[in-house]
Motif scaffolding. Structure first.
Motif, PDB file in Angstrom:
ATOM      1  N   TYR A  40       0.680  -1.246  -0.044  1.00 20.54           N
ATOM      2  CA  TYR A  40      -0.062   0.042  -0.024  1.00 20.54           C
ATOM      3  C   TYR A  40       0.790   1.443  -0.069  1.00 20.54           C
ATOM      4  O   TYR A  40       0.481   2.202  -0.557  1.00 20.54           O
ATOM      5  CB  TYR A  40      -0.784  -0.220   1.211  1.00 20.54           C
ATOM      6  N   PHE A  41       2.176   1.279   0.672  1.00 21.75           N
ATOM      7  CA  PHE A  41       2.959   2.456   0.822  1.00 21.75           C
ATOM      8  C   PHE A  41       4.022   2.587  -0.616  1.00 21.75           C
ATOM      9  O   PHE A  41       4.486   3.436  -0.628  1.00 21.75           O
ATOM     10  CB  PHE A  41       3.385   2.464   2.172  1.00 21.75           C
ATOM     11  N   TYR A  42       4.261   1.210  -1.007  1.00 21.61           N
ATOM     12  CA  TYR A  42       5.395   1.219  -1.861  1.00 21.61           C
ATOM     13  C   TYR A  42       5.087   2.159  -3.239  1.00 21.61           C
ATOM     14  O   TYR A  42       4.048   2.073  -3.906  1.00 21.61           O
ATOM     15  CB  TYR A  42       5.618   0.012  -2.442  1.00 21.61           C
ATOM     16  N   GLY A  43       5.741   3.081  -3.578  1.00 19.87           N
ATOM     17  CA  GLY A  43       5.913   3.555  -4.912  1.00 19.87           C
ATOM     18  C   GLY A  43       4.642   4.736  -4.951  1.00 19.87           C
ATOM     19  O   GLY A  43       4.538   5.346  -6.076  1.00 19.87           O
ATOM     20  N   LEU A  44       4.411   5.147  -3.613  1.00 21.93           N
ATOM     21  CA  LEU A  44       3.234   6.263  -3.811  1.00 21.93           C
ATOM     22  C   LEU A  44       3.683   7.512  -4.386  1.00 21.93           C
ATOM     23  O   LEU A  44       3.010   8.467  -5.003  1.00 21.93           O
ATOM     24  CB  LEU A  44       2.819   6.692  -2.218  1.00 21.93           C
TER      25      LEU A  44
END
Length: 162
Positions: free
Chosen positions: A13-17
């Motif tokens: 969910y947080f990777y590459g935001l």
């Protein structure tokens, strides 16, 4: 065992935001409103281009402002609040399913996995928009209602879960 299974979901969910710029007309607009509130130090009056902007509730702007304060004004900071709301939406489903399945907890694991890997929450949690914020608040309201009703009336348990 459950926290270890949650780590890949959390990282996904947080990777590459912050890899993509803010997309469409809404993401830049909401990020700019939060940026103006942040720069003025004003928690109550959203503005866009110096003009009052009372189009949406302030929760997303507040989440963005906290992220701006902690991590700086970036695309990643604008999207971290909705990503957190996506995870909290999944947590609400886990909460109510664990409350309803007291014996095996297998239903809880399956419901959490299905909700965490569904396309809708994933897509909306990765955008700086109000959709997942509203979904999260509604999901928690329903989760608290269902958990209370399931514990008080066991005959209605199946109907409520359906």
């Amino acid at each position: 065992m459950f926290p270890f299974a949650f780590l890949p979901v959390f990282s996904f969910y947080f990777y590459g935001l912050g890899l993509l710029p803010l997309l469409g007309p809404d993401e830049p607009r909401y990020a700019q409103v939060a940026r103006e509130m942040f720069l003025r130090g004003d928690l109550t009056t959203p503005t866009l281009g110096g003009h009052n902007w009372f189009e949406k509730p302030a929760l997303l702007y507040w989440l963005m402002m906290v992220a701006y304060k902690l991590f700086g004004v970036t695309e990643w900071s604008a999207r971290i609040g909705p990503a957190l709301c996506g995870l909290l939406t999944v947590a609400s489903i886990c909460f109510v399913s664990r409350r309803s399945d007291n014996e095996t907890k297998s239903f809880s694991s399956l419901a959490s996995f299905i909700s965490a890997t569904s396309l809708g929450p994933i897509v909306f949690a990765r955008a700086a928009s109000f959709d997942i914020v509203v979904t999260m608040t509604t999901a928690w309201a329903l989760a608290f209602f269902l958990s209370q009703e399931i514990n008080t009336d066991l005959r209605a348990k199946r109907w409520l879960l359906v």
